[in-house]
Design an enzyme around this catalytic site. Structure first.
Site, PDB file in Angstrom:
ATOM      1  N   ARG A  39      21.667 -73.150 -19.957  1.00 49.80           N
ATOM      2  CA  ARG A  39      22.437 -73.983 -20.889  1.00 49.80           C
ATOM      3  C   ARG A  39      23.445 -73.168 -21.696  1.00 49.80           C
ATOM      4  O   ARG A  39      24.520 -73.641 -22.026  1.00 49.80           O
ATOM      5  CB  ARG A  39      21.490 -74.678 -21.895  1.00 49.80           C
ATOM      6  N   CYS A 129       4.142 -66.338 -37.383  1.00 48.09           N
ATOM      7  CA  CYS A 129       4.822 -66.207 -38.692  1.00 48.09           C
ATOM      8  C   CYS A 129       3.873 -66.382 -39.879  1.00 48.09           C
ATOM      9  O   CYS A 129       3.905 -65.590 -40.831  1.00 48.09           O
ATOM     10  CB  CYS A 129       5.973 -67.192 -38.778  1.00 48.09           C
ATOM     11  N   SER A 159      12.057 -74.701 -39.585  1.00 50.84           N
ATOM     12  CA  SER A 159      12.646 -73.670 -38.718  1.00 50.84           C
ATOM     13  C   SER A 159      11.571 -72.923 -37.942  1.00 50.84           C
ATOM     14  O   SER A 159      11.878 -72.252 -36.955  1.00 50.84           O
ATOM     15  CB  SER A 159      13.481 -72.692 -39.538  1.00 50.84           C
ATOM     16  N   HIS A 237       8.103 -70.079 -45.429  1.00 50.80           N
ATOM     17  CA  HIS A 237       6.738 -70.607 -45.392  1.00 50.80           C
ATOM     18  C   HIS A 237       6.032 -70.239 -46.709  1.00 50.80           C
ATOM     19  O   HIS A 237       6.153 -69.107 -47.186  1.00 50.80           O
ATOM     20  CB  HIS A 237       5.928 -69.968 -44.259  1.00 50.80           C
TER      21      HIS A 237
HETATM   22  N1  LIG Z   1      10.940 -69.843 -35.640  1.00 50.47           N
HETATM   23  C1  LIG Z   1       9.969 -69.104 -36.124  1.00 50.47           C
HETATM   24  O1  LIG Z   1       9.666 -69.119 -37.345  1.00 50.47           O
HETATM   25  C2  LIG Z   1       9.180 -68.210 -35.236  1.00 50.47           C
HETATM   26  C3  LIG Z   1       8.314 -67.306 -35.821  1.00 50.47           C
HETATM   27  C4  LIG Z   1       7.547 -66.483 -35.017  1.00 50.47           C
HETATM   28  C5  LIG Z   1       7.662 -66.579 -33.659  1.00 50.47           C
HETATM   29  N2  LIG Z   1       8.503 -67.466 -33.096  1.00 50.47           N
HETATM   30  C6  LIG Z   1       8.565 -67.516 -31.636  1.00 50.47           C
HETATM   31  O2  LIG Z   1       9.823 -67.046 -31.174  1.00 50.47           O
HETATM   32  C7  LIG Z   1      10.202 -67.758 -30.013  1.00 50.47           C
HETATM   33  C8  LIG Z   1      11.561 -68.392 -30.228  1.00 50.47           C
HETATM   34  O3  LIG Z   1      11.543 -69.189 -31.365  1.00 50.47           O
HETATM   35  P1  LIG Z   1      12.870 -69.797 -31.991  1.00 50.47           P
HETATM   36  O4  LIG Z   1      12.434 -70.387 -33.273  1.00 50.47           O
HETATM   37  O5  LIG Z   1      13.990 -68.808 -31.990  1.00 50.47           O
HETATM   38  O6  LIG Z   1      13.196 -70.971 -30.931  1.00 50.47           O
HETATM   39  P2  LIG Z   1      14.588 -71.700 -30.590  1.00 50.47           P
HETATM   40  O7  LIG Z   1      15.477 -71.717 -31.765  1.00 50.47           O
HETATM   41  O8  LIG Z   1      14.194 -72.978 -29.965  1.00 50.47           O
HETATM   42  O9  LIG Z   1      15.258 -70.755 -29.473  1.00 50.47           O
HETATM   43  C9  LIG Z   1      14.720 -70.605 -28.185  1.00 50.47           C
HETATM   44  C10 LIG Z   1      15.516 -69.580 -27.400  1.00 50.47           C
HETATM   45  O10 LIG Z   1      14.898 -69.404 -26.125  1.00 50.47           O
HETATM   46  C11 LIG Z   1      15.863 -69.625 -25.102  1.00 50.47           C
HETATM   47  N3  LIG Z   1      15.243 -70.199 -23.913  1.00 50.47           N
HETATM   48  C12 LIG Z   1      14.565 -71.361 -23.795  1.00 50.47           C
HETATM   49  N4  LIG Z   1      14.175 -71.558 -22.519  1.00 50.47           N
HETATM   50  C13 LIG Z   1      14.605 -70.494 -21.822  1.00 50.47           C
HETATM   51  C14 LIG Z   1      14.535 -70.111 -20.460  1.00 50.47           C
HETATM   52  N5  LIG Z   1      13.902 -70.856 -19.558  1.00 50.47           N
HETATM   53  N6  LIG Z   1      15.094 -68.942 -20.082  1.00 50.47           N
HETATM   54  C15 LIG Z   1      15.728 -68.170 -20.984  1.00 50.47           C
HETATM   55  N7  LIG Z   1      15.852 -68.473 -22.293  1.00 50.47           N
HETATM   56  C16 LIG Z   1      15.289 -69.624 -22.705  1.00 50.47           C
HETATM   57  C17 LIG Z   1      16.852 -70.600 -25.726  1.00 50.47           C
HETATM   58  O11 LIG Z   1      18.064 -70.551 -25.000  1.00 50.47           O
HETATM   59  P3  LIG Z   1      19.065 -71.822 -24.898  1.00 50.47           P
HETATM   60  O12 LIG Z   1      19.906 -71.742 -26.139  1.00 50.47           O
HETATM   61  O13 LIG Z   1      19.836 -71.531 -23.674  1.00 50.47           O
HETATM   62  O14 LIG Z   1      18.220 -73.037 -24.829  1.00 50.47           O
HETATM   63  C18 LIG Z   1      16.959 -69.992 -27.137  1.00 50.47           C
HETATM   64  O15 LIG Z   1      17.764 -68.841 -27.111  1.00 50.47           O
HETATM   65  C19 LIG Z   1       9.067 -68.738 -29.744  1.00 50.47           C
HETATM   66  O16 LIG Z   1       8.166 -68.142 -28.844  1.00 50.47           O
HETATM   67  C20 LIG Z   1       8.422 -68.906 -31.078  1.00 50.47           C
HETATM   68  O17 LIG Z   1       7.070 -69.279 -30.978  1.00 50.47           O
HETATM   69  C21 LIG Z   1       9.291 -68.279 -33.847  1.00 50.47           C
END
Ligand SMILES: NC(=O)c1ccc[n+]([C@@H]2O[C@H](COP(=O)([O-])OP(=O)(O)OC[C@H]3O[C@@H](n4cnc5c(N)ncnc54)[C@H](OP(=O)(O)O)[C@@H]3O)[C@@H](O)[C@H]2O)c1
Length: 323
Positions: A39, A129, A159, A237
């Site tokens: 995407r 987190c 978020s 949080h």
């Molecule tokens: N948000 C938090 O507070 C937080 C805290 C700790 C850990 N995490 C972890 O960090 C990870 C990402 O979280 P986020 O909040 O940044 O999520 P997000 O905003 O939804 O971003 C997801 C990212 O993953 C990419 N992605 C999705 N499917 C993919 C695929 N099949 N191949 C390659 N790239 C792909 C997306 O790319 P596209 O733009 O192309 O869709 C986007 O860059 C998760 O595992 C989450 O559990 C998040």
């Protein structure tokens, strides 16, 4: 350094890129590769003074040699691609839940258990987190007084569910009442369910807080009783933490122990998410002694930074220092 960021267009991924500048790592990066899904292929992102083109994540790119690879694209992407990168000799700092409870994989909050990074190459797991900010706040207390039990209620920002969580709240605030990613309406509401509910009634998010806390503190005896709750806040949080210690103490000593961990501050002013968004500090306030060896406190931090991207950058810094 050659660095790769998988999930570069996401909430956590974009924060990594900001932190490369803020932590002056950008001057040391000779090659930076950004990966996401099909995407986002071709999208351009500015980091420092240069523009980088987002590539579609493919196995071949993970077989290349990097100094560090950051993964923040969800558990299924990490499951498939992180082992390929590891097999090629790379150090992978993974933000997903995929490897956190794998016995062979270190689960690291550098201020608490950085020693696990010495002489280690391969996948390093970044905790959840809500766990990171809690163990940062409790680290000195656990070290000097011993922790018997923790009862924690979280107030987690949208978020924490990524871009889609933010969009869902903003849409509902504009009057688009679509419920897609959260189990209930989040605008003007509070949802005591994060992640799926298991047979025993705990949600996956609550189970993560129990298991990850024990692993990070290397203490299987600590009892953790969490209730994880989503609130209509964009970033930050909050946590109400009740804890019982093995040795008795005073509020003054607890304050000192809280501040004995780097990047943790006792502060009675910074007590709301809006005040901590954008900060790399975990703030503790409202420490109360309820009875002997029994305390309460309020812990607050930016979930995307302290709870994800900043912790990962600190892992990189500590790993370089120790190896
Ligand atoms: N948000 C938090 O507070 C937080 C805290 C700790 C850990 N995490 C972890 O960090 C990870 C990402 O979280 P986020 O909040 O940044 O999520 P997000 O905003 O939804 O971003 C997801 C990212 O993953 C990419 N992605 C999705 N499917 C993919 C695929 N099949 N191949 C390659 N790239 C792909 C997306 O790319 P596209 O733009 O192309 O869709 C986007 O860059 C998760 O595992 C989450 O559990 C998040």
């Amino acid at each position: 350094m050659k660095i790769g960021v998988v999930g570069a267009t996401g909430e956590v991924g974009r924060t990594f890129l900001k932190l490369f500048e803020e932590y002056k790592l950008i001057n040391e990066i000779s090659e930076l590769r950004l990966f996401a899904s099909e995407r986002s292929q071709g999208q351009e992102i500015k980091v420092g003074s240069k523009r980088y083109t987002v590539e579609k994540l493919q196995e071949d790119s993970m077989k290349e040699k990097y100094d560090y690879l950051f993964f923040s694209a969800g558990a299924s992407v990490s499951k498939k691609f992180a082992p390929i990168a590891q097999e090629s000799g790379n150090v992978v700092i993974d933000n997903s839940s995929q490897f956190r409870m794998d016995e062979k994989i270190p689960l690291v909050v550098p201020e608490v258990n950085a020693e696990l990074l010495k002489n280690y190459r391969g996948i390093i797991a970044n905790p959840n987190c809500s766990t990171i900010q809690m163990v940062l706040a409790l680290n000195g207390i656990h070290r000097d007084l011993g922790l018997k039990e923790i009862v924690v209620s979280t107030y987690q920002a949208v978020s924490g569910a990524g871009n889609k969580g933010i969009i869902e709240l903003l849409n509902q605030e504009k009057g688009i009442n679509e419920v897609k990613h959260f189990p209930k309406v989040i605008k003007n509401n509070v949802i005591p369910l994060i992640g799926e509910k298991k047979e025993n009634g705990l949600t996956f998010e609550e189970e993560k807080m129990i298991n990850e806390t024990r692993k990070i503190f290397s203490d299987k005896e600590i009892k953790v009783f969490p209730t994880t709750v989503r609130v209509p806040v964009l970033y930050g949080h909050s946590e109400s933490v009740f804890f019982r210690t093995k040795l008795d103490s005073s509020v003054d000593e607890i304050m000192k122990l809280v501040e004995s961990t780097p990047n943790v501050e006792y502060n009675e002013e910074k007590i709301t998410p809006i005040e901590v968004a954008g900060s790399d500090i975990t703030f503790v306030s409202r420490i109360r002694k309820i009875e002997e060896k029994t305390f309460l406190m309020w812990v607050i931090a930016d979930n995307i930074r302290v709870g994800a991207a900043t912790n990962a950058i600190r892992i990189l810094q500590k790993h370089r220092e120790l190896n």
